[in-house]
Design an enzyme around this catalytic site. Structure first.
Site, short mmCIF file in Angstrom:
data_model
loop_
_atom_site.label_atom_id
_atom_site.label_comp_id
_atom_site.label_asym_id
_atom_site.label_seq_id
_atom_site.Cartn_x
_atom_site.Cartn_y
_atom_site.Cartn_z
N CYS A 1 -3.05 3.66 10.44
CA CYS A 1 -4.22 4.18 11.15
C CYS A 1 -4.50 3.47 12.47
O CYS A 1 -5.07 4.06 13.38
CB CYS A 1 -5.45 4.13 10.25
SG CYS A 1 -6.06 2.46 9.90
N CYS B 1 -5.47 -3.37 3.13
CA CYS B 1 -6.78 -2.75 3.39
C CYS B 1 -7.47 -2.37 2.09
O CYS B 1 -8.65 -2.65 1.89
CB CYS B 1 -6.59 -1.52 4.28
SG CYS B 1 -8.15 -0.71 4.71
#
Length: 371
Positions: free
Chosen positions: A204, A106
Site C-alpha cells: 500500500c 502491519c
C-alpha cells in the site's frame, strides 16, 4: 442494543470489507465502521496513484455504505504508527539483506491493535475484517485461525502474528465463502460497481509496486553507498558488478543484467561485503531452516519433531516438515528440499487447515558460500 453485540468493522472501501460490514449489519450486529488511513502518497514520491486503503475515493465509498445502511463510520489516521513501525521495518530489512513482508508486520503490530484500542473506546464487543480466513475457539480453549474456503483467496498466512487476546475478539465472516459469492452479495446489496471493482495486490505504501525506487527515495545516498558490489558464484568467484545488494531478492532470476549463458538465480545476499551470490536453480534448494520471533496459535508450543505443513511464502502450497525447538525459535526440517528460502519472509506452520503458529525466517541451514 443488538442481541449479537457491537462490532467495529475495518472498512477500506473495497468489496470484501464492505460486504463484511453489510453482512454483519443484516445478521443483527450493531456495526460501527472505521477506515484507517495508513499512508500518504503525497509524501512518498514516485507515482501519484493512490491504491487500496489509502485514497479518498475509498474513504468516501466506505462512508457512503455506512450512511446508506444507517450505521456510524469513522476515519482513523494511523499514519504515524504505521510509518514508524511498518515502513521503517521494511527499509531496515532490505538494508539487512532480507526480504520483508509488510502486510504481516502491519496486521501483527498495527492494524489489529489499533482496531482493538478503538473498539474498547467505543464499547465494541468485537472487531471484524474482510480477510478470507476463519477464527474460532478450539476444544483446547485457544483461539485458532484456519484457512478460508476459497483457497485462491486464503489469507491465513498473513495473520500468524495475531495473539490470543486479539483473536478472541475477532470475527472474519468471509472465510466461509468463495470470492464469487462475495461479488454476488455486493450485487444483491445494491453495489454493482463495487462487485466489479478490481483488486490491488501492491504494497500500500509503495507507488507502482516499485520497492527499489521507494528505497532510493527513502534512504539518502543509498545508490552511491551500495553500487559497484560484486555478483559472485558459490565458490566466491567474481562474475560482474551489480547495482547494490538491497535491490535483489532470494530466487530472483529476471533483471539481473548479467550474461551467464544460462539462467542464474540469486541464492544468497551478504550486506556486509555487498555481494550477491548467483547459482543454478538447484542451488536454491535447501532441506532445513531456522525460524525466530515465533507466535503460537493452535497450541502454546510444540513437541519436538511435530509434523506440520510449512509455507515459506504467501502463494506457497506448503511442504511437509518436522518442527524442533531451538535456542532462538524453531528449526524446520523438510521431508523434501524446498526452493528459495528467503530470510525476512514468514514461515507459517499448518495442521491441516489450522494455523499452528508462525515466525520470521532467519535463513536456511545449508547456506551457500558467503564472502
Amino acid at each position: 442494543m443488538s442481541r449479537k453485540g457491537k462490532v467495529l468493522v475495518a472498512m477500506s472501501g473495497g468489496i470484501d470489507s464492505t460486504v463484511t460490514a453489510l453482512m454483519l449489519h443484516h445478521e443483527g450486529y450493531e456495526v460501527v465502521g472505521i477506515t484507517m488511513k495508513t499512508w500518504d502518497y503525497a509524501t512518498s514520491g514516485g507515482g501519484h496513484k493512490e491504491t487500496g486503503c489509502c485514497n479518498v475515493d475509498s474513504f468516501n465509498d466506505a462512508r457512503q455504505a455506512a450512511v446508506h445502511h444507517g450505521f456510524p463510520h469513522f476515519i482513523l489516521d494511523i499514519r504515524d504508527e504505521f510509518g514508524d513501525f511498518v515502513v521503517e521495518n521494511f527499509v531496515e530489512e532490505y538494508l539487512a539483506g532480507r526480504t520483508p513482508n509488510p502486510c504481516v508486520m502491519c496486521n501483527t503490530h498495527i492494524k489489529w491493535k489499533a482496531l482493538l484500542k478503538r473498539a474498547n473506546a467505543l464499547d465494541c464487543d468485537f472487531i471484524a475484517t474482510g480477510h478470507y480466513a476463519n477464527v474460532y475457539q478450539h476444544e483446547n480453549g485457544r483461539y485458532v485461525i484456519s484457512k478460508g474456503l476459497d483457497e485462491t483467496k486464503d489469507q491465513s498466512y498473513v495473520l500468524w502474528g495475531l495473539d490470543q487476546e486479539l483473536l478472541s475478539r475477532t470475527i472474519m465472516p468471509l472465510g466461509k465463502y468463495r470470492k464469487t459469492a462475495i461479488r454476488q452479495m455486493a450485487e444483491d446489496y445494491g453495489y454493482p460497481e463495487l462487485a466489479k471493482k478490481s483488486e490491488s495486490y501492491e504494497i500500500c505504501f509503495v507507488p507502482d509496486n516499485d520497492y527499489r525506487g521507494f528505497l532510493r527515495r527513502r534512504v539518502d545516498g543509498l545508490e552511491e553507498k551500495v553500487t559497484g558490489g560484486w555478483f559472485v558464484d558459490k565458490n566466491g568467484k567474481r562474475l560482474g558488478q551489480h547495482k547494490g545488494y538491497p535491490f535483489y531478492t532470494i530466487g530472483q532470476r529476471k533483471g539481473l543484467e548479467i550474461a551467464m549463458g544460462r539462467p542464474v538465480y540469486v541464492t544468497a545476499i551478504n550486506p556486509e561485503s555487498n555481494t550477491v551470490v548467483l547459482g543454478d536453480e538447484a542451488d536454491l534448494e535447501q532441506s532445513e531452516m531456522n525460524v525466530a520471533r515465533i507466535n503460537w496459535i493452535k497450541y502454546d508450543g510444540i513437541t519436538d519433531g511435530m509434523e506440520a505443513f510449512t509455507k515459506i511464502r504467501y502463494k506457497d502450497k506448503g511442504a511437509l516438515s518436522n518442527l524442533y525447538a531451538s535456542e532462538n525459535g524453531v528449526r524446520v526440517r523438510f521431508y523434501e528440499n524446498v526452493k528459495s528460502i528467503a530470510p525476512g519472509q514468514s514461515a507459517v506452520f499448518y495442521d491441516g487447515d489450522e494455523v499452528i503458529g508462525g515466525g520470521i525466517i532467519q535463513g536456511g541451514m545449508q547456506s551457500p558460500f558467503m564472502l
